[in-house]
Design a protein around this motif. Structure first.
Motif, mmCIF file in Angstrom:
data_model
loop_
_atom_site.group_PDB
_atom_site.id
_atom_site.type_symbol
_atom_site.label_atom_id
_atom_site.label_comp_id
_atom_site.label_asym_id
_atom_site.label_seq_id
_atom_site.Cartn_x
_atom_site.Cartn_y
_atom_site.Cartn_z
ATOM 1 N N GLN A 66 43.219 23.575 -16.543
ATOM 2 C CA GLN A 66 43.303 24.827 -15.784
ATOM 3 C C GLN A 66 44.751 25.225 -15.540
ATOM 4 O O GLN A 66 45.122 26.390 -15.675
ATOM 5 C CB GLN A 66 42.562 24.686 -14.443
ATOM 6 C CG GLN A 66 42.544 25.959 -13.615
ATOM 7 C CD GLN A 66 41.806 27.088 -14.306
ATOM 8 O OE1 GLN A 66 40.687 26.903 -14.767
ATOM 9 N NE2 GLN A 66 42.440 28.245 -14.416
ATOM 10 N N ARG A 103 33.060 17.888 -18.903
ATOM 11 C CA ARG A 103 31.894 17.959 -18.000
ATOM 12 C C ARG A 103 30.873 16.936 -18.466
ATOM 13 O O ARG A 103 30.001 17.226 -19.238
ATOM 14 C CB ARG A 103 31.281 19.356 -18.038
ATOM 15 C CG ARG A 103 32.220 20.401 -17.516
ATOM 16 C CD ARG A 103 31.554 21.764 -17.519
ATOM 17 N NE ARG A 103 32.547 22.760 -17.235
ATOM 18 C CZ ARG A 103 32.800 23.808 -18.005
ATOM 19 N NH1 ARG A 103 32.115 23.991 -19.117
ATOM 20 N NH2 ARG A 103 33.725 24.681 -17.682
ATOM 21 N N GLN A 121 40.265 18.351 -15.960
ATOM 22 C CA GLN A 121 39.945 19.778 -15.858
ATOM 23 C C GLN A 121 41.058 20.524 -15.141
ATOM 24 O O GLN A 121 41.420 21.643 -15.531
ATOM 25 C CB GLN A 121 38.618 19.984 -15.118
ATOM 26 C CG GLN A 121 37.406 19.627 -15.931
ATOM 27 C CD GLN A 121 36.104 19.783 -15.140
ATOM 28 O OE1 GLN A 121 36.074 20.426 -14.089
ATOM 29 N NE2 GLN A 121 35.044 19.189 -15.644
ATOM 30 N N SER A 131 41.104 26.861 -22.428
ATOM 31 C CA SER A 131 40.055 26.843 -21.417
ATOM 32 C C SER A 131 38.741 26.309 -21.979
ATOM 33 O O SER A 131 37.987 25.631 -21.280
ATOM 34 C CB SER A 131 39.853 28.252 -20.840
ATOM 35 O OG SER A 131 38.852 28.245 -19.863
ATOM 36 N N LYS A 160 37.510 22.657 -21.587
ATOM 37 C CA LYS A 160 36.924 22.126 -20.345
ATOM 38 C C LYS A 160 35.477 21.695 -20.532
ATOM 39 O O LYS A 160 34.995 20.832 -19.809
ATOM 40 C CB LYS A 160 37.035 23.148 -19.220
ATOM 41 C CG LYS A 160 38.443 23.284 -18.700
ATOM 42 C CD LYS A 160 38.501 24.156 -17.461
ATOM 43 C CE LYS A 160 38.835 25.561 -17.852
ATOM 44 N NZ LYS A 160 39.039 26.457 -16.734
#
Length: 162
Positions: free
Chosen positions: A126, A161, A122, A154, A157
């Motif tokens: 970023q 998770r 991540q 972006s 991402k």
């Protein structure tokens, strides 16, 4: 001579068509990698972004191309450093990603390292997003296109998770 200069100008400028294709390629990576177990996603994302960077035009996209390629390399290194040799490689089914054709083989991440690896991945994404936004600041024409690419980057991402 005029046609040569026109060709060079077209080749080096940003366009809605080229930017839309880049964004669509990134979205297709999210769709593909999202189908797989989280242990394979970092390598899937790395290979997908590497392919996107290879397909990107040069000229005004060169900066974005380099940023995405660098992020793909970092993700690939992260996946290799945390690879689970006990897990089988995952072969992408034929036709999984119609935008980025070709079979791919993904390496699993060790389950015990997955949370840490996802957090590091991540951060890599970023950083790429931030670099994309900053690299276009000196060109109003490029800025809108790089912002769209940064937004697409972006969006990856969500894969990280677990």
């Amino acid at each position: 001579m005029d046609t040569l200069l026109q060709h060079i100008s077209e080749e080096t400028s940003v366009s809605k068509k080229a930017t839309d294709a880049i964004v669509a390629d990134i979205r297709s990576i999210v769709a593909e990698c999202g189908r797989y177990d989280p242990v394979y996603r970092v390598d899937c994302l790395a290979q997908g972004l590497k392919e996107v960077s290879r397909r990107m035009p040069a000229g005004q996209y060169l900066g974005a191309r380099m940023i995405i390629s660098k992020a793909a390399g970092k993700l690939s290194s992260l996946a290799r450093a945390n690879a689970d040799s006990a897990q089988p490689k995952l072969d992408s089914p034929s036709g999984t990603n119609p935008r980025l054709k070709g079979k791919k083989r993904y390496t699993a991440i060790k389950k015990e390292a997955l949370a840490k690896v996802m957090k590091e991945a991540q951060a890599i994404i970023q950083e790429a997003e931030t670099q994309l936004l900053r690299s276009a600041e000196n060109s109003a024409k490029r800025q809108a296109h790089y912002q769209q690419i940064a937004t697409a980057i972006s969006s990856t991402k969500v894969l990280l998770r677990s």
